[in-house]
Design a protein around this motif. Structure first.
Motif, mmCIF file in Angstrom:
data_model
loop_
_atom_site.group_PDB
_atom_site.id
_atom_site.type_symbol
_atom_site.label_atom_id
_atom_site.label_comp_id
_atom_site.label_asym_id
_atom_site.label_seq_id
_atom_site.Cartn_x
_atom_site.Cartn_y
_atom_site.Cartn_z
ATOM 1 N N THR A 50 4.898 6.750 1.621
ATOM 2 C CA THR A 50 5.166 5.624 2.517
ATOM 3 C C THR A 50 4.733 4.342 1.815
ATOM 4 O O THR A 50 3.845 4.358 0.954
ATOM 5 C CB THR A 50 4.417 5.741 3.853
ATOM 6 O OG1 THR A 50 3.005 5.686 3.606
ATOM 7 C CG2 THR A 50 4.765 7.042 4.551
ATOM 8 N N ILE A 51 5.366 3.231 2.188
ATOM 9 C CA ILE A 51 5.023 1.924 1.624
ATOM 10 C C ILE A 51 4.787 0.960 2.779
ATOM 11 O O ILE A 51 5.677 0.766 3.623
ATOM 12 C CB ILE A 51 6.158 1.368 0.741
ATOM 13 C CG1 ILE A 51 6.578 2.382 -0.317
ATOM 14 C CG2 ILE A 51 5.729 0.059 0.096
ATOM 15 C CD1 ILE A 51 7.866 2.001 -1.033
ATOM 16 N N ARG A 52 3.617 0.372 2.829
ATOM 17 C CA ARG A 52 3.323 -0.656 3.831
ATOM 18 C C ARG A 52 3.171 -1.998 3.123
ATOM 19 O O ARG A 52 2.453 -2.115 2.139
ATOM 20 C CB ARG A 52 2.048 -0.335 4.603
ATOM 21 C CG ARG A 52 2.244 0.693 5.704
ATOM 22 C CD ARG A 52 1.153 0.630 6.763
ATOM 23 N NE ARG A 52 1.441 1.515 7.873
ATOM 24 C CZ ARG A 52 2.210 1.188 8.904
ATOM 25 N NH1 ARG A 52 2.761 -0.019 8.964
ATOM 26 N NH2 ARG A 52 2.421 2.046 9.888
ATOM 27 N N VAL A 97 0.857 -1.185 0.000
ATOM 28 C CA VAL A 97 0.000 0.000 0.000
ATOM 29 C C VAL A 97 0.891 1.231 0.000
ATOM 30 O O VAL A 97 1.657 1.454 0.927
ATOM 31 C CB VAL A 97 -0.932 0.021 1.226
ATOM 32 C CG1 VAL A 97 -1.796 1.281 1.211
ATOM 33 C CG2 VAL A 97 -1.809 -1.228 1.249
ATOM 34 N N VAL A 98 0.786 2.008 -1.069
ATOM 35 C CA VAL A 98 1.620 3.201 -1.230
ATOM 36 C C VAL A 98 0.768 4.437 -0.955
ATOM 37 O O VAL A 98 -0.219 4.685 -1.640
ATOM 38 C CB VAL A 98 2.208 3.278 -2.652
ATOM 39 C CG1 VAL A 98 3.066 4.537 -2.794
ATOM 40 C CG2 VAL A 98 3.031 2.031 -2.944
ATOM 41 N N SER A 99 1.157 5.199 0.051
ATOM 42 C CA SER A 99 0.448 6.433 0.404
ATOM 43 C C SER A 99 1.295 7.627 0.007
ATOM 44 O O SER A 99 2.503 7.644 0.236
ATOM 45 C CB SER A 99 0.154 6.479 1.907
ATOM 46 O OG SER A 99 -0.636 5.377 2.308
ATOM 47 N N LYS A 158 5.179 -4.037 7.896
ATOM 48 C CA LYS A 158 6.459 -3.411 7.572
ATOM 49 C C LYS A 158 6.223 -2.081 6.872
ATOM 50 O O LYS A 158 5.323 -1.954 6.035
ATOM 51 C CB LYS A 158 7.295 -4.339 6.697
ATOM 52 C CG LYS A 158 7.650 -5.658 7.399
ATOM 53 C CD LYS A 158 8.500 -6.554 6.527
ATOM 54 C CE LYS A 158 8.842 -7.853 7.246
ATOM 55 N NZ LYS A 158 9.667 -8.759 6.412
ATOM 56 N N LEU A 159 7.053 -1.104 7.221
ATOM 57 C CA LEU A 159 6.858 0.245 6.703
ATOM 58 C C LEU A 159 8.155 0.838 6.172
ATOM 59 O O LEU A 159 9.193 0.771 6.823
ATOM 60 C CB LEU A 159 6.303 1.151 7.810
ATOM 61 C CG LEU A 159 6.194 2.642 7.491
ATOM 62 C CD1 LEU A 159 5.147 2.887 6.411
ATOM 63 C CD2 LEU A 159 5.871 3.442 8.753
ATOM 64 N N ILE A 160 8.081 1.412 4.980
ATOM 65 C CA ILE A 160 9.164 2.223 4.427
ATOM 66 C C ILE A 160 8.627 3.651 4.369
ATOM 67 O O ILE A 160 7.660 3.919 3.651
ATOM 68 C CB ILE A 160 9.574 1.752 3.017
ATOM 69 C CG1 ILE A 160 10.072 0.304 3.060
ATOM 70 C CG2 ILE A 160 10.643 2.668 2.441
ATOM 71 C CD1 ILE A 160 10.379 -0.267 1.685
ATOM 72 N N ASP A 161 9.212 4.529 5.136
ATOM 73 C CA ASP A 161 8.702 5.895 5.244
ATOM 74 C C ASP A 161 9.660 6.867 4.578
ATOM 75 O O ASP A 161 10.744 7.144 5.087
ATOM 76 C CB ASP A 161 8.505 6.265 6.719
ATOM 77 C CG ASP A 161 7.636 7.514 6.881
ATOM 78 O OD1 ASP A 161 7.600 8.329 5.949
ATOM 79 O OD2 ASP A 161 7.005 7.663 7.938
#
Length: 237
Positions: A202-204, A159-161, A211-214
């Motif tokens: 952000t990528i969840r 999920v890309v926000s 897991k999160l890439i912020d």
């Protein structure tokens, strides 16, 4: 919530009228008793034999739909149907609303089937949920089906926000990075708009988005704020 019956449910008796079914599928068999003799829809009480937890009604229905789709080689199409119909939050809320009459739900469902061009498997399944008075858990079933589909196809959901929609090439790069991190065969990208991020994205991914890439400006501002102490700031007089 009343406990679910332990007996098999015959889907064949719940099929849409024959006039609504494509002639190319006269032998379509969607009987739980015939296709899934071991399927049992249970309550959330622990199963015998030391199992930690039993299948919920939603996961049982989702698994049944996926199994029917696999048996008819229509798993991808069924996934598209589910995403197409249930990506609308208002539709989900309508069917999940216990105060809406079943007759009204069936009328709306018939309209959705016609306007969306749903395949017979999906249409029949939704009609069964209405008949069984389980359409109220359609939100949970949709979520469970997505997880079942992702597992069967070795697909990682990311999920890309972002503040504004990202370009397709950027989403492709993100998908490649998630694939590299997870080793998944496929990566599905879902996008969300989140103005609070200020800029960036952000990528969840991972189990339930664990897991999160912020890469957002919001995070950078928070890190800067955390490093600053009020006592270190000299105010001009």
């Amino acid at each position: 919530m009343a406990s679910l019956q332990q007996t098999s449910i015959s889907l064949q008796s719940k099929l849409l009228p024959s006039s609504q079914l494509p002639r190319a599928l006269p032998s379509l068999n969607l009987s739980f008793s015939a296709t899934f003799p071991s399927l049992k829809l249970t309550t959330s009480r622990p199963l015998h034999g030391g199992a930690n937890m039993s299948a919920t009604a939603a996961s049982s229905y989702a698994t049944a739909l996926a199994d029917v789709a696999r048996s008819n080689d229509s798993l991808d199409i069924t996934s598209s149907d589910v995403e197409k119909v249930f990506s609308d939050a208002q539709v989900l809320d309508f069917f999940a609303n216990p105060t809406v009459d079943i007759v009204k739900k069936r009328q709306v469902l018939d309209e959705i089937v016609k306007s969306s061009g749903l395949q017979p498997n999906t249409a029949n399944f939704l009609n069964i949920l209405v008949d069984a008075k389980r359409i109220d858990i359609i939100k949970e079933i949709a979520k469970e089906f997505e997880m079942v589909y992702n597992k069967l196809t070795d697909t990682e959901l990311a999920v890309v926000s972002s503040v504004v929609p990202l370009e397709s090439q950027h989403l492709a790069q993100i998908a490649k990075q998630v694939q590299k991190l997870t080793g998944a065969k496929n990566v599905r990208i879902k996008t969300k708009i989140d103005p609070s991020l200020v800029a960036g994205f952000t990528i969840r991914y991972g189990n339930s988005g664990s897991k999160l890439i912020d890469m957002s400006v919001k995070k950078q501002l928070e890190e800067i704020a955390a490093q600053l102490e009020v006592g270190d700031i000299q105010l001009a007089v």
